[in-house]
Design a protein around this motif. Structure first.
Motif: not given
Length: 341
Positions: A336-339, A170-172, A84-85, A78-79
């Motif tokens: 790490n792969n949670l969307s 994961s967001e935190i 990248s974005d 996510k980071m």
């Protein structure tokens, strides 16, 4: 006659050397006279090539920020995607050539540029000076910090929508990642301009508060552990150790949202003077609320020893290591792969 010629040549060479030194640019001899310390940071460098001189100059300047301490953790996907974005940013080294940015921690190169360079023919040496305009660079830092702080607050808000879940956790964690890097930017800004750094620190979400928020969120997640035929709870203990590192709680209740269910089996065989424990551990890690398996693994093998008790003990020691590597690897990959929608 030869002695006279030699003496004249020696004097001439000394004069040439003196002239060469006398013609050295002032930014080499007294950098602060050209780039005042109240306006600039500067660093000079020298070497057999221009590239070497520039690299040394940049290293000398960037040392004012101290050594960057790199985290052992790999940046989350996510980071990486957010960087990248362009949603977040921690470096800006566009004024420097690739040969420099590839050899120095790019995070500490914001605002640095090569201002001048000089080749001294008698010495066959290049000189360079790197500078950082304090006023202009402080503005860059302020903008980066504000941008990243917005992302931190957004991630925290998302986590609050999903309490007691891995998604929220994961967001935190993502917010903590950003806050960790932002903390470094804040420290650098304080070195450049103490007042601006202090002001920015008072407005941004602090690293300390994010660390506390992550700890509190983790404590709200309980994972059930139920392993059949784990008579001494040695396998359960291994999982408890893993989850405690994340800050999660564990229980035997099947009413929890997340849990591990497994079955341990073993057979004792003899071959020659050795006794072998042939074992198998089937594991399924599930989201019970959604009634879906997150991932499953099987750990199996055999361990031998002269006595049965030793073979069994050896088996559990090996299993503990396998759980610490194989299960942890799968769990980290899942997290790490949670969307996020």
């Amino acid at each position: 006659m030869r002695k006279n010629i030699l003496a004249v040549f020696t004097i001439f060479s000394a004069c040439m050397a003196f002239c060469a030194k006398a013609k050295m640019p002032e930014w080499i001899t007294v950098p602060s006279s050209v780039y005042p310390s109240n306006l600039y940071f500067n660093g000079t460098g020298s070497g057999e090539s221009r590239e070497v001189a520039e690299l040394e100059a940049v290293k000398n300047l960037s040392s004012v920020f101290g050594q960057t301490v790199k985290s052992n953790n790999v940046a989350s996907k996510k980071m990486e995607q957010a960087l990248s974005d362009g949603q977040i940013a921690f470096s800006s080294s566009g004024n420097l050539q690739q040969n420099i940015t590839s050899q120095i921690e790019a995070e500490n190169l914001i605002g640095i540029e090569i201002a001048e360079y000089f080749y001294n023919s008698p010495e066959k040496k290049w000189y360079a000076v790197a500078i950082l305009n304090k006023e202009k660079t402080s503005v860059i830092y302020e903008n980066l910090i504000k941008k990243n702080d917005v992302a931190v607050r957004k991630a925290v808000a998302e986590s609050e929508k999903m309490p007691h879940t891995f998604f929220g956790y994961s967001e935190i964690c993502f917010a903590l990642e950003i806050a960790t890097e932002n903390d470094r930017l804040l420290k650098n800004l304080t070195i450049i301009d103490f007042d601006k750094g202090s002001a920015a620190s008072s407005q941004a979400v602090s690293l300390k508060s994010m660390q506390a928020a992550q700890k509190k969120f983790a404590e709200g997640i309980t994972i059930s552990i139920n392993i059949k035929d784990d008579s001494n709870n040695k396998i359960k203990s291994s999982f408890q150790d893993i989850f405690s590192k994340y800050g999660f709680k564990t229980s035997a209740s099947k009413k929890e949202k997340y849990g591990i269910e497994g079955r341990y089996s073993s057979d004792i065989t003899k071959k020659g003077k050795l006794v072998y424990c042939v074992y198998s551990l089937d594991l399924d890690f599930s989201d019970f609320s959604g009634k879906n398996s997150l991932f499953a693994i099987n750990l199996k093998g055999r361990e031998g020893a002269p006595a049965e008790a030793d073979a069994v003990n050896r088996t559990f020691r090996v299993l503990e290591k396998k759980i610490g590597t194989e299960f942890s690897k799968n769990f980290d990959s899942y997290m790490n792969n949670l969307s996020f929608k």
